[in-house]
Design an enzyme around this catalytic site. Structure first.
Site, short mmCIF file in Angstrom:
data_model
loop_
_atom_site.label_atom_id
_atom_site.label_comp_id
_atom_site.label_asym_id
_atom_site.label_seq_id
_atom_site.Cartn_x
_atom_site.Cartn_y
_atom_site.Cartn_z
N HIS A 130 8.66 0.65 -96.81
CA HIS A 130 7.79 1.26 -95.80
C HIS A 130 6.47 0.50 -95.64
CE1 HIS A 130 5.38 4.09 -93.57
NE2 HIS A 130 4.63 4.36 -94.64
N HIS A 150 -1.35 1.24 -98.54
CA HIS A 150 -1.87 2.43 -97.86
C HIS A 150 -1.39 3.76 -98.44
CE1 HIS A 150 1.89 2.53 -95.44
NE2 HIS A 150 1.62 3.81 -95.32
N GLU A 196 -2.33 8.05 -102.25
CA GLU A 196 -1.70 9.31 -101.90
C GLU A 196 -0.49 9.62 -102.79
OE1 GLU A 196 -2.73 11.16 -99.32
OE2 GLU A 196 -1.02 12.32 -98.61
N ASP A 197 0.35 8.62 -103.03
CA ASP A 197 1.65 8.90 -103.65
C ASP A 197 1.81 8.44 -105.09
OD1 ASP A 197 2.42 10.04 -101.30
OD2 ASP A 197 3.41 8.24 -100.52
N ASP A 233 1.53 2.71 -89.54
CA ASP A 233 2.19 3.62 -90.47
C ASP A 233 3.00 4.65 -89.68
OD1 ASP A 233 2.71 5.18 -92.83
OD2 ASP A 233 0.97 6.43 -92.34
N ASP A 292 14.50 4.43 -57.03
CA ASP A 292 14.52 3.59 -55.84
C ASP A 292 13.33 2.65 -55.79
OD1 ASP A 292 16.86 4.23 -54.82
OD2 ASP A 292 16.13 5.62 -53.27
MN MN Z 1 2.82 5.57 -94.98
#
Ligand code: MN
Length: 703
Positions: A46, A70, A74-75, A137, A257
């Site tokens: 990712h 990034h 967060e993770d 992202d 058209d």
């Molecule tokens: Mn992400």
């Protein structure tokens, strides 16, 4: 080959910078070890894809490193500090910025909230690279939406449509905007999307010969006039077809058209020349010509648009622009500057962005009066606003510099008036602190609380200011009426009557003779010091009923000072009276009652107007902190000031001002302003100060 296809794309970077990006990649890969995406891929695919999207836009090395990292804060357990140490402050700030944007919860929001979210997102990313990483992202997440549950897919798609597509548009990054719209459309309305796609594909088959024919006609025309141009057939994307059908109530056939072409030429001159050629070859449709070169769109988009009637009566939409305009239209704020001679190839994204804005401003100047244009750019990229949340998750928009008080008043005037404290992101915070975008603000209020006049010195909104002023005015009115009543009562006492004994007929008379419309107004004027109470009493009580002899015998009851300080009750700054001191009130026009020491020297002048002076006394309930000025004569000694200060504060007095003057080598004078409760409190403090060794003399300054 660490970065799969990415390394080749990075040929626009220096070798050393490519190594840095690779280092960020390896770090992210280690940090995300064991994590998988919903698609079943390793998580690292990712951030790598995000970096790829940005590399296509020629993002600078810091931006690419931030893209790799990034999701790390967060993770995974990695902190901002760790990123800063390894990759530098800038990269850490960028990653942190992206994480903060991710944290804002975009639950399903009403349409009008969506715009606030857009603006909040913009306001929170001072560095444009944060936004670009976030957009990339989101783009990759949209591309891999398929593995989510249908409900979640729709939610993410709606958010993309309402928040991120408009942001991409504002920034002029059209290729991302279009992809957002197409992917969201497919996820939000899968059935409609499929039908429309099938219909368009079928129509395209039928159109093929037409397209070739028209293209040939255009190319012939360009060749005749020997203009260098690239002719591109343009397919409308499905979402815009759908919108046209839905909002302009056009049939699918009407839309299909129309044949759309884009002519990309070398110079602005060629644009207009080509336009002229087109208009002389085909008949233009009146009212459809638009000159976005002279008057660019808010996001810097430039092009000539026209609609022509072609062979067999079909409509041909033509856009004419230069190569440079084409790049800006696709990449907007992220457009790279390689098409211009003299530009450094490795210009940073942030620098390019600010150059883009400069360009917009310059265009705006040329375009003349297009206020909306400037407004957009400014609001989007140099936001003058902050966006904060209420505890219930609603967004409140405030001007930058706004405080919790502004917030409270913008929610509700009553909340502002009863506000006593606030929590910002759960933390108790001073009311005077400026709010930042994304913060959650909670107001703590109390019944009977009142606005503080000091708030006027830091509020930023007109609403708060006028509400506070209104409240204070009302309060001043009430106070002045009240004070006027007491003063009049006192004056009436001299004639052997009182306020309570006033008759309706007497009130009528005073209204008639004074020309005032209400009695309340007269009382207010007395309270404000604009009317002399004795003179008013004189007008009320008929001469034959006044008892001058009695007045001489009976002493006037003094007014009681009960409150510490009202708006209309002030203490002389010359003499600083404190509870227990003999005092005298002086009515000052417009200011109300000023309380002086009975012995104040300023009063000797004022006493020549005895009707403006009123006897006063301290109420037994008076409490508060009253300033008093002291002078202390001492033999100079090291560290004395500290000893003096702690001696005083130990006794619960607050020192407001302290200064020292060396009179000569043997004497210093310490000048002090401190607050005390009353004379007893003061006497206590004076005793303590006197007992200090170096102190020779201490006295209160009364004028
Ligand atoms: Mn992400």
């Amino acid at each position: 080959m660490v970065l799969l296809g990415l390394t080749e794309k990075l040929s626009y970077l220096e070798e050393a910078d490519v190594r840095r990006v690779e280092r960020a990649y390896r770090y992210a890969e280690r940090s995300h070890t064991g994590q998988m995406r919903q698609t079943g891929d390793l998580y690292i695919t990712h951030p790598l894809a995000v970096a790829n999207i940005l590399a296509d836009m020629h993002m600078d090395p810091e931006g690419l490193m931030a893209a790799m990292l990034h999701d790390v804060i967060e993770d995974t357990g990695v902190t901002k500090g760790q990123i800063a140490r390894r990759f530098g402050r800038t990269v850490a700030d960028l990653v942190d910025g992206v994480s903060k944007l991710t944290e804002i919860e975009f639950e399903s929001k009403a349409q009008q909230q969506a715009e606030s979210f857009q603006k909040m997102t913009l306001a929170m990313s001072r560095d444009i690279r944060v936004l670009l990483v976030k957009l990339a992202d989101r783009l990759h997440n949209m591309r891999t939406l398929g593995t989510l549950s249908p409900g979640k897919r729709r939610r993410v798609a709606r958010e993309t449509m309402e928040i991120y597509a408009p942001i991409a548009q504002r920034l002029g990054i059209d290729h991302i905007r279009i992809e957002f719209e197409e992917l969201s459309f497919a996820a939000m309305y899968p059935l409609r999307h499929r039908r429309l796609r099938e219909a368009t594909e079928a129509a395209r088959q039928n159109r093929k010969t037409f397209v070739v024919e028209i293209r040939q006609a255009i190319e012939n025309c360009l060749e005749r006039e020997s203009v260098q141009a690239t002719v591109k057939g343009r397919e409308k994307h499905l979402w815009s077809i759908y919108l046209k059908m839905r909002e302009k109530k056009k049939s699918f056939r009407d839309i299909m058209d129309v044949f759309a072409f884009r002519l990309v030429v070398d110079s602005v001159d060629d644009c207009y020349r080509t336009l002229g050629m087109m208009h002389s070859t085909f008949k233009p449709v009146p009212g459809e010509f638009k000159d976005y070169i002279a008057i660019p769109k808010a996001n810097g988009y430039q092009s000539l648009h026209t609609v022509l009637v072609g062979m067999h009566g079909v409509l041909i939409e033509v856009q004419i622009r230069t190569t440079e305009m084409e790049t800006i239209a696709n990449f907007g704020i992220a457009a790279h500057g390689e098409y211009k001679a003299g530009n450094t190839r490795h210009e940073g994204t942030q620098r390019r962005a600010s150059r883009w804005i400069q360009g917009l401003l310059a265009m705006q100047k040329q375009a003349g009066d297009s206020l909306e244009f400037l407004e957009h750019v400014k609001a989007d990229l140099f936001p003058d606003e902050v966006y904060v949340f209420t505890p219930r998750g609603e967004i409140i928009q405030l001007p930058s510099g706004a405080t919790a008080i502004d917030f409270a008043y913008s929610v509700h005037t009553g909340l502002g008036n009863s506000c006593i404290a606030c929590r910002v992101d759960g933390q108790l915070t001073p009311l005077s602190e400026s709010l930042q975008s994304g913060q959650k603000v909670e107001i703590i209020s109390a019944d009977g609380a009142q606005p503080n006049p000091n708030w006027l010195s830091f509020v930023a909104t007109a609403k708060a200011r006028s509400a506070i002023r209104h409240f204070l005015k009302q309060q001043e009115h009430d106070e002045s009426v009240n004070l006027g009543k007491r003063l009049l009562d006192q004056a009436l006492g001299k004639f052997g009557t009182s306020y309570k004994q006033l008759k309706k007929s007497e009130i009528k008379r005073i209204l008639k003779t004074s020309g005032a419309s209400t009695f309340e107004y007269i009382l207010q004027q007395i309270g404000l010091g604009n009317r002399v109470p004795l003179a008013v009493a004189n007008l009320i009580v008929p001469v034959d009923k006044q008892h001058p002899q009695e007045n001489q015998r009976k002493p006037t009851l003094p007014l009681e000072v009960g409150s510490q300080q009202g708006l209309l009750l002030q203490y002389g700054r010359c003499c600083h009276p404190i509870p227990g001191d003999p005092i005298l009130g002086h009515l000052t026009p417009g200011k109300g009652l000023v309380v002086h020491l009975d012995s104040c020297r300023n009063l000797s002048d004022l006493r020549s107007n005895p009707e403006k002076c009123t006897p006063m006394t301290w109420s037994s309930e008076v409490n508060g902190q009253f300033p008093v000025e002291l002078k202390v004569e001492v033999t100079p000694e090291r560290g004395f000031i500290a000893t003096l200060a702690s001696r005083i504060t130990e006794k619960d007095a607050i020192i407001e001002k302290i200064s020292t003057l060396d009179k000569d080598a043997y004497t210093s004078i310490v000048d002090l302003v401190l607050t005390v409760r009353d004379r007893i409190h003061l006497a206590d403090i004076l005793r303590r100060v006197r007992s200090l060794g170096p102190v020779r003399r201490v006295y209160r300054v009364k004028n």
